[in-house]
Design a protein around this motif. Structure first.
Motif, short mmCIF file in Angstrom:
data_model
loop_
_atom_site.label_atom_id
_atom_site.label_comp_id
_atom_site.label_asym_id
_atom_site.label_seq_id
_atom_site.Cartn_x
_atom_site.Cartn_y
_atom_site.Cartn_z
N SER A 64 45.52 9.37 46.63
CA SER A 64 45.41 10.99 47.23
C SER A 64 45.55 11.70 45.57
CB SER A 64 46.75 11.41 48.11
OG SER A 64 47.97 10.73 48.20
N ILE A 65 46.21 9.88 44.77
CA ILE A 65 47.16 11.00 43.31
C ILE A 65 45.46 10.07 42.53
CG2 ILE A 65 48.70 10.96 41.29
CD1 ILE A 65 50.36 10.03 43.54
N SER A 175 54.15 12.29 43.09
CA SER A 175 53.42 13.12 44.30
C SER A 175 54.61 12.55 45.46
CB SER A 175 51.81 13.36 44.52
OG SER A 175 51.91 14.31 45.81
N ASP A 177 52.77 13.75 48.50
CA ASP A 177 52.10 13.48 48.97
C ASP A 177 51.07 12.25 48.95
OD1 ASP A 177 50.98 13.87 51.54
OD2 ASP A 177 49.49 14.47 50.52
N CYS A 179 49.25 8.61 50.21
CA CYS A 179 48.93 8.31 50.18
C CYS A 179 48.06 7.80 50.44
CB CYS A 179 49.13 8.88 52.06
SG CYS A 179 48.15 10.86 52.13
N ARG B 230 37.58 13.90 42.03
CA ARG B 230 38.79 13.43 41.76
C ARG B 230 39.66 14.23 42.49
NH1 ARG B 230 39.71 9.68 40.22
NH2 ARG B 230 41.52 10.62 38.95
N PRO B 231 40.95 13.49 42.54
CA PRO B 231 41.57 13.90 44.00
C PRO B 231 41.96 15.03 42.89
CG PRO B 231 42.46 11.73 43.11
CD PRO B 231 40.85 12.40 42.50
N LYS B 233 45.43 15.82 43.40
CA LYS B 233 46.75 14.82 42.96
C LYS B 233 47.98 16.26 44.77
CE LYS B 233 45.88 13.09 38.79
NZ LYS B 233 46.09 11.78 39.03
N ARG B 234 47.26 16.86 45.49
CA ARG B 234 48.71 17.92 46.42
C ARG B 234 47.82 16.57 47.29
NH1 ARG B 234 46.88 23.49 44.86
NH2 ARG B 234 44.62 23.07 45.74
N SER B 235 47.13 16.74 47.67
CA SER B 235 46.94 16.50 49.13
C SER B 235 45.63 15.39 49.38
CB SER B 235 47.21 17.47 50.48
OG SER B 235 46.51 16.99 50.90
N LEU B 236 45.58 14.31 50.57
CA LEU B 236 44.82 13.42 50.40
C LEU B 236 44.00 14.70 51.66
CD1 LEU B 236 44.10 10.68 50.41
CD2 LEU B 236 43.87 10.49 53.33
N TYR B 239 39.99 17.49 46.81
CA TYR B 239 40.04 17.61 45.68
C TYR B 239 39.28 19.22 44.58
CZ TYR B 239 38.37 13.96 48.55
OH TYR B 239 38.30 12.93 49.52
#
Lengths: 280, 280
Positions: A64-65, A175, A177, A179, B230-231, B233-236, B239
């Motif tokens: 996720s990051i 982060s 979150d 995963c 790209r993620p 970076k908040r949540s899976l 994007y």
């Protein structure tokens, strides 16, 4: 029959945590026993299943990051026989393992590039002067800590316990979150489940070809959850596109879209349908 | 006024080759002098220009074998003031530098992860048993070679000359067409050129939002050359999408598309218009 499961070792990695969660799911839901087999690199994990040495592989596909684990996508594209059967997502915990008594003493930090990247803001804030050294897995650096109390490793609290190394900071991820999605891959055909992943390359020198391909899905209101470009490795600006979508390849709408896509792409590979496992 | 140009050092890296090519272009075509400033990481190169310490940065954006340099995309997205002014592409040459007299003696190979990845097939074929150790740049490992004749570094033939280390193999790259795109980045607004790069995030929980955004370009027959996720970076599964397209943001068709895109995205960042330089 006992199933063999390949993963990126050694013991204590996040891949092992995912493989253990999958083994547990197999036991609870399928009354199926399994044995974990550690491999030293992601490429070897996937090769082991492609060459029939193990039954299944558990591989990280996306964090996720830090985003996509590109070696996995590239290897799936190159292999002709790998299919995705299930997906599971596990939370990632990063701690700072070290024999140092305070952060001030630390001069070097080891971890897998994904581990360093997932904690890069924390490292910049609290250890701005240290040397970051990438390793092959999040646990590889741990064995170097005993000899050097100015060194630390970014690894899981679970690895700290397994290797009996002090956990200087318990949670250093950037982060809350964090995963990682893992795929269960094997050589068997995969047709069950409501998630579908595929990849395609486009004919050379065909402007607008990508839009034409994407339009096939748009017209049918098929929801794409992810699009990723990877280089074709032939020439700059030529890509392989990886798409995740919702639907089963046997549903008429998806079947039609895939047939139409096949006609306008150069190579189309369907990695199969899969379900998402709810693991604890 | 003399221009300062930040790049990933030290001397001998591919970033330096690109920065030198750009400095040469500035001199020939703009009668503009410049000075190169080496920084130890890609993040610091971009920060130096964002914070006004240097005038411009020369950063790799994509390699024809290994793909996107994700740290550059992520930093461009996070920074609010960086614009892309020019693009240049340089061929990449990888050799094996070592004091060993034959491949058989080699036990360890150092290079930047991009260097190791771009030669991974060659390394698997000719040095399957060696330990691959990632370093911060393709030249960082070179200084370790003198002490250890069983070690080698993947670096450029130019670096072999600069550091006066024997070139055991002159060309070990996996593909004959290995090249890297570089962007020239500064804080000035960039409105000239026929290439446009942008990135956007989508409102949360909006199925079909990506297709809606892409459809804006499809309807106007605007050619997209690349899409990258790209993620956030908040949540899976959330994007930021990076798009390269052909056109100028002042052209009516593009202007309309960007206005429409702005209305259906959460955050939209235009990295500016740029031209592609023809460097030798």
């Amino acid at each position: 029959m006992n199933l063999s499961l390949a993963y990126l070792g050694p013991t204590g990695t996040n891949s092992e945590t995912a493989a253990l969660a999958y083994a547990d799911w197999l036991k609870q839901e399928r009354q199926q026993t399994s044995t974990l087999c550690a491999y030293p690199s992601m490429a070897l994990v996937l090769q082991s299943v492609a060459r029939g040495k193990v039954d299944r592989a558990v591989v990280p596909i996306e964090n996720s990051i830090e985003g996509t684990v590109t070696i996995v996508l590239d290897t799936l594209w190159q292999a002709d026989n790998l299919q995705v059967h299930q997906e599971l997502t596990i939370p990632i915990f990063h701690g700072l393992l070290s024999y140092a008594s305070s952060l001030k003493e630390i001069q070097t930090v080891y971890s897998h590039p994904q581990g360093l990247a997932q904690c890069q803001k924390w490292l910049e804030n609290f250890l701005p002067q240290v040397q970051l050294i990438p390793t092959k897995s999040t646990t590889e650096g741990i064995k170097l800590l005993k000899e050097d109390s100015t060194a630390a490793a970014v690894s899981s609290p679970r690895a700290a316990q397994l290797y009996q190394v002090p956990l200087l900071k318990a949670d250093i991820k950037d982060s809350s979150d964090n995963c990682t999605r893992f795929w269960i891959v094997s050589c068997d055909k995969s047709e069950n489940g409501s998630y579908l992943s595929l990849a395609f390359s486009l004919p050379q020198n065909a402007p607008g070809a990508l839009m034409k391909a994407l339009e096939i899905f748009a017209r049918r209101e098929i929801n794409l959850s992810k699009i990723e470009s990877r280089p074709s490795k032939r020439s700059l600006g030529e890509y392989v596109f990886f798409i995740d979508l919702e639907g089963n390849s046997q549903a008429p709408k998806i079947k039609e879209a895939l047939a139409e896509l096949s006609a306008c792409t150069e190579v189309l590979k369907i990695f199969g349908n899969y379900s998402k496992l709810d693991v604890k």
